[in-house]
Design an enzyme around this catalytic site. Structure first.
Site, PDB file in Angstrom:
ATOM      1  N   ASN A 223      35.487  35.147  57.377  1.00 59.44           N
ATOM      2  CA  ASN A 223      34.687  34.177  57.008  1.00 59.44           C
ATOM      3  C   ASN A 223      33.396  34.366  57.737  1.00 59.44           C
ATOM      4  O   ASN A 223      32.714  33.388  58.430  1.00 59.44           O
ATOM      5  CB  ASN A 223      35.202  32.679  57.625  1.00 59.44           C
ATOM      6  CG  ASN A 223      34.506  31.425  56.917  1.00 59.44           C
ATOM      7  OD1 ASN A 223      34.641  31.321  55.879  1.00 59.44           O
ATOM      8  ND2 ASN A 223      34.244  30.575  58.204  1.00 59.44           N
ATOM      9  N   ASN A 278      30.090  30.031  60.972  1.00 61.56           N
ATOM     10  CA  ASN A 278      31.296  31.028  60.342  1.00 61.56           C
ATOM     11  C   ASN A 278      32.043  31.754  61.658  1.00 61.56           C
ATOM     12  O   ASN A 278      31.815  31.634  62.672  1.00 61.56           O
ATOM     13  CB  ASN A 278      30.499  32.430  59.699  1.00 61.56           C
ATOM     14  CG  ASN A 278      29.577  31.798  58.674  1.00 61.56           C
ATOM     15  OD1 ASN A 278      30.098  32.051  57.391  1.00 61.56           O
ATOM     16  ND2 ASN A 278      28.549  31.509  58.920  1.00 61.56           N
ATOM     17  N   THR A 279      33.076  32.483  61.375  1.00 58.48           N
ATOM     18  CA  THR A 279      33.905  33.022  62.086  1.00 58.48           C
ATOM     19  C   THR A 279      34.943  33.973  61.316  1.00 58.48           C
ATOM     20  O   THR A 279      35.500  33.693  60.316  1.00 58.48           O
ATOM     21  CB  THR A 279      34.799  31.959  62.744  1.00 58.48           C
ATOM     22  OG1 THR A 279      34.336  31.284  63.488  1.00 58.48           O
ATOM     23  CG2 THR A 279      36.003  32.694  63.675  1.00 58.48           C
ATOM     24  N   THR A 280      35.149  35.053  61.798  1.00 61.32           N
ATOM     25  CA  THR A 280      36.350  35.944  61.461  1.00 61.32           C
ATOM     26  C   THR A 280      37.447  35.908  62.613  1.00 61.32           C
ATOM     27  O   THR A 280      37.012  36.515  63.609  1.00 61.32           O
ATOM     28  CB  THR A 280      35.755  37.454  61.198  1.00 61.32           C
ATOM     29  OG1 THR A 280      34.873  37.295  60.096  1.00 61.32           O
ATOM     30  CG2 THR A 280      36.844  38.304  60.840  1.00 61.32           C
ATOM     31  N   GLY A 319      32.201  32.877  65.321  1.00 60.02           N
ATOM     32  CA  GLY A 319      33.003  32.615  66.408  1.00 60.02           C
ATOM     33  C   GLY A 319      34.234  33.482  66.458  1.00 60.02           C
ATOM     34  O   GLY A 319      35.330  33.323  66.490  1.00 60.02           O
TER      35      GLY A 319
END
Length: 464
Positions: A223, A278-280, A319
């Site tokens: 994401n 967003n975050t992965t 994040g």
């Protein structure tokens, strides 16, 4: 705040939610978990130690992905980016040299989704798998860790989140050997490439290799604010801007051409504002026994390598969190930590690329489609997607128009200026622009935006 006014406001919101039905909801208790939904693409892996369960609330849509280890495992974590949301990360950084991990939980719903992580820990206790004994030579207390992604904002028109009930159902449905790829589980409404305005759909990815008896599995909920990039430098997915060069679009070209590569003219539909939250979140697992220091370096090395497949990576608005897990089944190490890190990094890049689903296609207006004045008037009305998002549809001069009428705009449809809806077919309209924006009027008074895997459904309010 005046107490009476606050009470009236709360009552009116609840009443509205009950009245609007499918487009809004009074309680998440009404939602039905969908578990281990079938996928067009699935990863198969041979590792009985590792089980995975996915659950979604399709009304969101949003979801949760639960990884369970049949025996306690050793875990390390690497946290990057400007907005991580985790459970138990400081404890993992203490580097104790004994296996405590039971589950890793990835969830949508931003910080609200962290409820899913602790819910799986209580399920382990409630189901008799773990108890409260943390003081024996082999502690039996449940350890569940995990992280969340942001999937609210401009991408969906409600604030449904993965809760305790969904997380525990996904945990109890976990099985080994298969993992659905694409927009499933925690990646149900993930997106990528907002940095360049791509706003491409993303999801969860996985990859698996076995090399000389060493098993390596990588899982990711992609994401990212940056763009997912293939090994040849091309974009894995992107809704391209007008004026970008034709042919294969490469991330290095966008990076080198920045900021001009992000400057585009905007129509109403294009003003959907790429998400800047967003975050992965990802996990690398090996069966090779490792000590905490080596496992920590593996986490750092693999996480660093992900900057090749996501560009830019770990920005202020991401994040990013990576978990490295050793199940310890292979007692004698076959590879030094840096060598294992190289192989694991390539497996993670495979997983990242596997997260990208087939993109939703934009519809095309058809000038030959005609709607009578009576048909257009029948579509007119107020449609409610949640207590935050509504559309007011009106007919005028043989055309149909839409305005946002709730607190938030609806996919670039503003409050002040009416947006013309172009006919596609009977009962179906679209708004031209960079991103797909299709509106379909259906039976029962529903209005579906972008029909298909990521659709949002609004209920028409009763005529007064």
């Amino acid at each position: 705040m005046n107490r009476t006014f606050g009470k009236k406001l709360s009552t009116s919101v609840t009443a509205a939610a009950l009245m609007f039905g499918a487009g809004a909801f009074a309680s998440q208790d009404e939602l039905e978990p969908v578990l281990n939904a079938p996928s067009d693409k699935t990863l198969s892996y041979d590792w009985p130690m590792l089980k995975v369960g996915t659950g979604t609330y399709e009304e969101g849509p949003t979801g949760v992905t639960v990884f369970q280890f049949e025996e306690k495992a050793l875990v390390a974590v690497d946290v990057r980016g400007g907005g991580p949301g985790t459970v138990n990360a400081p404890y993992m950084d203490l580097g104790y040299n004994y296996a405590e991990l039971d589950t890793i939980v990835f969830s949508g719903g931003s910080w609200y989704g962290l409820e899913a992580v602790t819910a799986v820990a209580t399920a382990l206790k409630d189901d008799g798998i773990r108890d409260g004994n943390a003081f024996s030579l082999e502690p039996n207390i449940a350890m569940s860790v995990g992280s969340i992604i942001f999937d609210f904002g401009s991408r969906r028109l409600n604030e449904i989140y993965p809760d305790k009930r969904l997380a525990q159902a996904a945990f109890r449905a976990a099985k080994t050997g298969t993992f659905p790829l694409g927009a499933h589980g925690a990646g149900r409404f993930a997106k990528s490439g907002g940095f360049f305005g791509c706003n491409a759909f993303s999801g969860q990815g996985g990859a698996y290799r076995e090399i000389d008896g060493v098993k390596i599995a990588a899982f990711v909920i992609a994401n990212p604010y940056g763009a997912i990039t293939r090994r040849d430098g091309s974009l894995a997915a992107c809704y391209e801007a007008e004026g970008w060069p034709e042919g294969t679009l490469r991330t290095p070209d966008l990076m080198q051409g920045f900021p001009a590569s992000r400057e585009t003219g905007k129509s109403a539909a294009e003003d959907e504002a790429a998400s800047s939250k967003n975050t992965t979140v990802s996990m690398i697992v090996t069966n090779q026994k490792m000590d905490p220091a080596d496992l920590k370096r593996l986490a750092v090395q693999v996480h660093t390598s992900m900057a090749r497949g996501i560009q830019p990576f770990a920005t202020q608005y991401d994040g990013d969190v990576l978990y490295a897990v050793s199940t310890g089944e292979l007692e004698e190490p076959k590879f030094y930590s840096p060598d294992l890190g190289v192989m694991a990094s390539e497996v993670m890049w495979d997983a990242l690329l596997a997260s990208v689903p087939e993109q939703q296609k934009a519809t095309t207006p058809d000038a030959t489609v005609r709607h009578s004045a009576a048909e257009l008037e029948a579509y007119a009305g107020d449609y409610h997607f949640s207590q935050f998002a509504s559309l007011s549809i009106s007919a005028e001069g043989g055309k149909l128009f839409a305005k946002a009428s709730g607190k938030r705009k609806v996919y670039g449809i503003e409050h002040e200026q009416a947006t013309e809806l172009k006919p596609v077919s009977q009962g179906e309209f679209m708004v031209p622009g960079r991103y797909p924006l299709t509106l379909r009027f259906g039976q029962g008074g529903n209005l579906v935006i972008n029909p298909g895997h990521w659709e949002q459904t609004g209920k028409r309010s009763p005529a007064r």
